[in-house]
Design an enzyme around this catalytic site. Sequence first.
Site, PDB file in Angstrom:
ATOM      1  N   TYR A   1      22.849  61.543 -15.047  1.00 52.44           N
ATOM      2  CA  TYR A   1      23.431  62.885 -14.930  1.00 52.44           C
ATOM      3  C   TYR A   1      23.413  63.298 -13.473  1.00 52.44           C
ATOM      4  O   TYR A   1      22.418  63.093 -12.777  1.00 52.44           O
ATOM      5  CB  TYR A   1      22.616  63.881 -15.769  1.00 52.44           C
ATOM      6  CG  TYR A   1      23.089  65.323 -15.660  1.00 52.44           C
ATOM      7  CD1 TYR A   1      24.309  65.718 -16.205  1.00 52.44           C
ATOM      8  CD2 TYR A   1      22.310  66.288 -15.017  1.00 52.44           C
ATOM      9  CE1 TYR A   1      24.741  67.042 -16.117  1.00 52.44           C
ATOM     10  CE2 TYR A   1      22.732  67.609 -14.928  1.00 52.44           C
ATOM     11  CZ  TYR A   1      23.952  67.987 -15.480  1.00 52.44           C
ATOM     12  OH  TYR A   1      24.368  69.296 -15.388  1.00 52.44           O
TER      13      TYR A   1
ATOM     14  N   LYS B   1      15.775  70.539  -6.634  1.00 50.77           N
ATOM     15  CA  LYS B   1      14.452  70.728  -7.250  1.00 50.77           C
ATOM     16  C   LYS B   1      13.315  70.860  -6.231  1.00 50.77           C
ATOM     17  O   LYS B   1      13.141  71.922  -5.656  1.00 50.77           O
ATOM     18  CB  LYS B   1      14.193  69.619  -8.256  1.00 50.77           C
ATOM     19  CG  LYS B   1      15.350  69.584  -9.304  1.00 50.77           C
ATOM     20  CD  LYS B   1      15.013  68.889 -10.562  1.00 50.77           C
ATOM     21  CE  LYS B   1      16.239  68.656 -11.424  1.00 50.77           C
ATOM     22  NZ  LYS B   1      16.348  69.475 -12.595  1.00 50.77           N
TER      23      LYS B   1
ATOM     24  N   ASP C   1      21.262  59.677  -6.023  1.00 49.89           N
ATOM     25  CA  ASP C   1      21.032  61.053  -6.458  1.00 49.89           C
ATOM     26  C   ASP C   1      19.533  61.216  -6.674  1.00 49.89           C
ATOM     27  O   ASP C   1      18.982  60.800  -7.687  1.00 49.89           O
ATOM     28  CB  ASP C   1      21.828  61.332  -7.740  1.00 49.89           C
ATOM     29  CG  ASP C   1      21.644  62.765  -8.221  1.00 49.89           C
ATOM     30  OD1 ASP C   1      20.779  63.468  -7.669  1.00 49.89           O
ATOM     31  OD2 ASP C   1      22.356  63.168  -9.159  1.00 49.89           O
TER      32      ASP C   1
HETATM   33  N1  PMP Z   1      21.355  65.338 -10.334  1.00 55.81           N
HETATM   34  C1  PMP Z   1      20.275  65.076 -11.068  1.00 55.81           C
HETATM   35  C2  PMP Z   1      19.658  63.707 -11.016  1.00 55.81           C
HETATM   36  C3  PMP Z   1      19.716  66.065 -11.869  1.00 55.81           C
HETATM   37  O1  PMP Z   1      18.629  65.785 -12.616  1.00 55.81           O
HETATM   38  C4  PMP Z   1      20.310  67.344 -11.894  1.00 55.81           C
HETATM   39  C5  PMP Z   1      19.750  68.483 -12.734  1.00 55.81           C
HETATM   40  N2  PMP Z   1      18.820  68.191 -13.653  1.00 55.81           N
HETATM   41  C6  PMP Z   1      21.436  67.573 -11.102  1.00 55.81           C
HETATM   42  C7  PMP Z   1      21.925  66.555 -10.323  1.00 55.81           C
HETATM   43  C8  PMP Z   1      22.088  68.920 -11.061  1.00 55.81           C
HETATM   44  O2  PMP Z   1      21.263  69.854 -10.448  1.00 55.81           O
HETATM   45  P1  PMP Z   1      21.417  71.418 -10.737  1.00 55.81           P
HETATM   46  O3  PMP Z   1      21.023  71.633 -12.160  1.00 55.81           O
HETATM   47  O4  PMP Z   1      20.511  72.050  -9.738  1.00 55.81           O
HETATM   48  O5  PMP Z   1      22.844  71.756 -10.478  1.00 55.81           O
END
Ligand code: PMP
Length: 426
Positions: free
Chosen positions: A145, A268, A240
């Site tokens: 994701y 995060k 990512d």
């Molecule tokens: N990339 C990864 C690996 C994630 O785990 C997440 C959110 N859990 C995102 C992108 C998207 O981040 P956000 O919810 O802050 O938009």
Amino acid sequence: MIPGKRSIELFQRATRCIPGGVNSPVRAFRAVGGTPFLVKSARGACVEDEDGHVLLDFVGSWGPLILGHAHPRVAEAIHQAVDRGTTYGALCRQEIELAEQVVSAYPGLEQVRFVSSGTEATMSAIRLARGATSRDLIVKFAGCYHGHADHLLVSAGSGLVTFGQPSSAGVPAQFAAQTLVLPLDDEAALRDLFEQRGEQIAAVIIEPMPANNGLLLQRPEFLQALRELTREHGSLLIFDEVISGFRIARGGAAERFGITPDLATFGKVIGGGMPVGAFGGREELMSHLAPLGPVYQAGTLSGNPVAMAAGLATLETLSEERGWERLEALGAELEALVTPVLEARGWPCRLVRCGSVFWLSPGPGEPARSAEAIDEKAAERYAPLFQGLLERGISLAPSAYEVGFLSLAHERRHLEQFAAALSEVL
Ligand code: PMP
């Protein structure tokens, strides 16, 4: 009973003015059934709900709270920042200080730009990769994701190498078709794809520690092949690290696994619980961004001084308090306490872990390395486990496919409390 009366009343009120009652879908507890509890306050390793139940928390706001809730140093940094104004829309010192921290921590990173969420970070990194390579196609992996930008809300069709299909209504098929989806842990599929279309691929994006569909730890050889193939074909490799960055090592998965991507995205932990994301890479690549180059990207609240202060306080505390070393030890303790419980109860599940990130991997046998390999009974088995733990004051993520997070606020007694509750529920 959790949720209690106040939570139930407030959730009903929420459903009238907020779709599904929540501002992010998983919070609605649809995957485990029942009504969500509402949090009134949180401190250290615990959250307190509106009915006064204190829960031991392993969600950690889905990853940011690596020091625990309301850490005094982070709270103090935020208070001080607020007193100097909440946003300027102009460059401030804290942005430079946090950028210097990120750049010095992460392998191969020379420059970084801040945004306000992980979604913005990955979306911007993809645009930059396309702009810098003058290619359109991107590759992602089933089970990873990367936030909810249109071209990343794409799932695999049938077959090994597939043109992506929208995984959400509202994503045009033509957008999704610019994204190719591969299975994780399949080097042959990767090689085939690069042989056929390597010259058209702008970038491959991957969670180097996939943690959004369970914790699908990859073989080092697979990540290495990805590094080599992208380099050979002039495609960019994007890690990512929104979850793994500053979580599983100071230099994230790149440091831990010894592989340097071309671009990396963060979120995060770098925001210390405030809305921050970031993407970065070599200066030569980052100079394609406006105002230096033709790739446009911007944000009213990007580099927000309060958020930067929270991020800085978090990273400084982690460094000064040997944070990553202690989290590794805590993770190992959790594993040592929980594994015998699972075995003694004969529960078809294993604790899979990378540092302070853990997952109860369903099914007997080897832990899954791809989304396709996860036992299909996972969700069905998880729901009563989740509810039973909640009744005993333990809050895990409300989905079988979400990981758990430890923080520096977790102590051995909390891990013991978790293991004892788990034993009782199983
Ligand atoms: N990339 C990864 C690996 C994630 O785990 C997440 C959110 N859990 C995102 C992108 C998207 O981040 P956000 O919810 O802050 O938009």
